[in-house]
Scaffold this motif. Structure first.
Motif, PDB file in Angstrom:
ATOM      1  N   SER A   1       0.828  -1.214   0.000  1.00 56.41           N
ATOM      2  CA  SER A   1       0.000   0.000   0.000  1.00 56.41           C
ATOM      3  C   SER A   1       0.855   1.253   0.000  1.00 56.41           C
ATOM      4  CB  SER A   1      -0.921   0.001   1.223  1.00 56.41           C
ATOM      5  OG  SER A   1      -1.841  -1.056   1.169  1.00 56.41           O
ATOM      6  N   GLU A   2       1.917   1.255   0.795  1.00 58.01           N
ATOM      7  CA  GLU A   2       2.785   2.425   0.856  1.00 58.01           C
ATOM      8  C   GLU A   2       3.554   2.598  -0.451  1.00 58.01           C
ATOM      9  OE1 GLU A   2       4.765   5.832   2.129  1.00 58.01           O
ATOM     10  OE2 GLU A   2       2.898   4.857   2.743  1.00 58.01           O
ATOM     11  N   LEU A   3       3.982   1.499  -1.044  1.00 59.21           N
ATOM     12  CA  LEU A   3       4.664   1.586  -2.336  1.00 59.21           C
ATOM     13  C   LEU A   3       3.737   2.183  -3.389  1.00 59.21           C
ATOM     14  CD1 LEU A   3       6.550  -1.831  -2.450  1.00 59.21           C
ATOM     15  CD2 LEU A   3       7.612   0.433  -2.390  1.00 59.21           C
ATOM     16  N   ALA A   4       2.484   1.749  -3.396  1.00 55.09           N
ATOM     17  CA  ALA A   4       1.518   2.277  -4.360  1.00 55.09           C
ATOM     18  C   ALA A   4       1.316   3.773  -4.162  1.00 55.09           C
ATOM     19  CB  ALA A   4       0.190   1.537  -4.232  1.00 55.09           C
ATOM     20  N   ARG A   5       1.268   4.217  -2.891  1.00 55.29           N
ATOM     21  CA  ARG A   5       1.090   5.646  -2.614  1.00 55.29           C
ATOM     22  C   ARG A   5       2.292   6.448  -3.104  1.00 55.29           C
ATOM     23  NH1 ARG A   5       2.612   9.566   0.473  1.00 55.29           N
ATOM     24  NH2 ARG A   5       4.203   8.295   1.490  1.00 55.29           N
ATOM     25  N   ARG A   6       3.487   5.937  -2.855  1.00 57.92           N
ATOM     26  CA  ARG A   6       4.692   6.668  -3.251  1.00 57.92           C
ATOM     27  C   ARG A   6       4.859   6.740  -4.759  1.00 57.92           C
ATOM     28  NH1 ARG A   6       9.214   4.145   0.990  1.00 57.92           N
ATOM     29  NH2 ARG A   6       8.173   4.811   2.923  1.00 57.92           N
ATOM     30  N   ILE A   7       4.541   5.649  -5.440  1.00 51.70           N
ATOM     31  CA  ILE A   7       4.722   5.616  -6.891  1.00 51.70           C
ATOM     32  C   ILE A   7       3.577   6.328  -7.609  1.00 51.70           C
ATOM     33  CG2 ILE A   7       5.000   4.097  -8.898  1.00 51.70           C
ATOM     34  CD1 ILE A   7       6.149   1.997  -6.982  1.00 51.70           C
TER      35      ILE A   7
END
Length: 305
Positions: free
Chosen positions: A212-218
């Motif tokens: 989830s955090e990776l999706a937010r950052r990217i």
């Protein structure tokens, strides 16, 4: 979709070309490398397709797989599949071919040695265009063989300078660096990665990061990150580990091999930047870096002309 009864429909499909597609959802975990796919994952593409994790709805998973729907009346199939595919395993292509042949269908299987879907295209950087040479696929009068082709990568090359504004120019600049990085890494013998997979590497914390955090950052969906992560796990570059802060979450982090590749990629980027400085001048490169690292403040609200 509201389809009429089968008896009322007129068959119009004269052939089918299946490019590295899943064929048996119930066997995905078996076909992928250990740990690369979790059938209990409720956010995988397959789970989103059937509305539940594969382990929670095995009958739906079975019904969603093409192998369960093969009949003797199937049109001729062309099934190309890369032997090194880490996202949809090569075994999935084999399963579809076996099911079609067992049902008496006509199928042409095209294993592509060493190939896997990536921004770099086919192994060796070329493109492949396959033709299903079956008379039933010809147009009126036996003419017009229907091609089963796909554009596997955008062309590599110099910046076009067709972009008119700064955001477009920055996007072209990023693609220029990516093309140089991907080509250099592949030439050095590293496994090819997609742009999405490279973005995952760039956003990972040392201790691991949630999907989830990776999706937010990217700035992409969780499903897009899941697909990229699954491929990288299959390549041995990432791993999933329990999150110490939550029993329900898992962290994505690099393996020792993944860290080696990441460090090598960083060194390649530094060399590419040096080449750029030789071409356009060190002062120009430094000015771009200074502008991009300056504090721009909050995005402004302007009055549209």
């Amino acid at each position: 979709m509201n389809l009429p009864p089968a008896a009322a429909r007129t068959p119009t499909v004269r052939g089918c070309a299946v490019w590295y597609a899943p064929s048996d959802l119930t066997r995905l975990a078996e076909d992928r490398p250990a740990g690369a796919f979790d059938p209990a994952d409720t956010s995988s593409f397959e789970a989103l397709l059937i509305g539940a994790a594969l382990t929670e709805a095995p009958e739906r998973a079975r019904a969603a797989g093409p192998v369960s729907r093969v009949t003797a009346t199937a049109p001729p199939f062309l099934v190309p599949h890369g032997t090194a595919d880490t996202i949809v395993p090569f075994a999935q292509g084999e399963r579809l071919v076996r099911a079609l042949r067992a049902a008496g269908g006509r199928v042409e299987f095209r294993p592509v040695e060493g190939w896997r879907p990536s921004v770099g295209g086919t192994a060796g950087g070329g493109r492949r265009a396959l033709l299903l040479r079956d008379p039933r696929l010809r147009g009126p009068g036996g003419k017009g063989i229907i091609p089963a082709s796909a554009v596997l990568s955008r062309p590599r090359g110099a910046m076009s300078h067709r972009a008119a504004n700064l955001p477009q120019l920055l996007g072209e600049a990023r693609r220029w660096f990516e093309d140089a990085l991907f080509a250099s890494m592949e030439a050095a013998g590293e496994q090819p990665v997609t742009t999405a997979q490279a973005s995952v590497f760039a956003m990972l914390d040392a201790e691991g990061t949630t999907v989830s955090e990776l999706a937010r950052r990217i700035g992409v969906t969780r499903q897009t990150v899941h697909q990229a992560v699954h491929g990288l796990i299959g390549m041995g570059l990432l791993e999933q580990v329990p999150d110490p802060g939550s029993a329900r979450r898992r962290l994505i982090r690099t393996t020792a091999e993944g860290q080696r590749v990441h460090e090598r990629a960083q060194a390649v980027i530094a060399l590419v930047e040096s080449v750029l400085a030789e071409r356009v001048g060190r002062a120009g490169v430094d000015a771009v870096r200074a502008a991009l690292t300056a504090d721009w403040g909050e995005p402004p609200l302007v009055e549209a002309p």
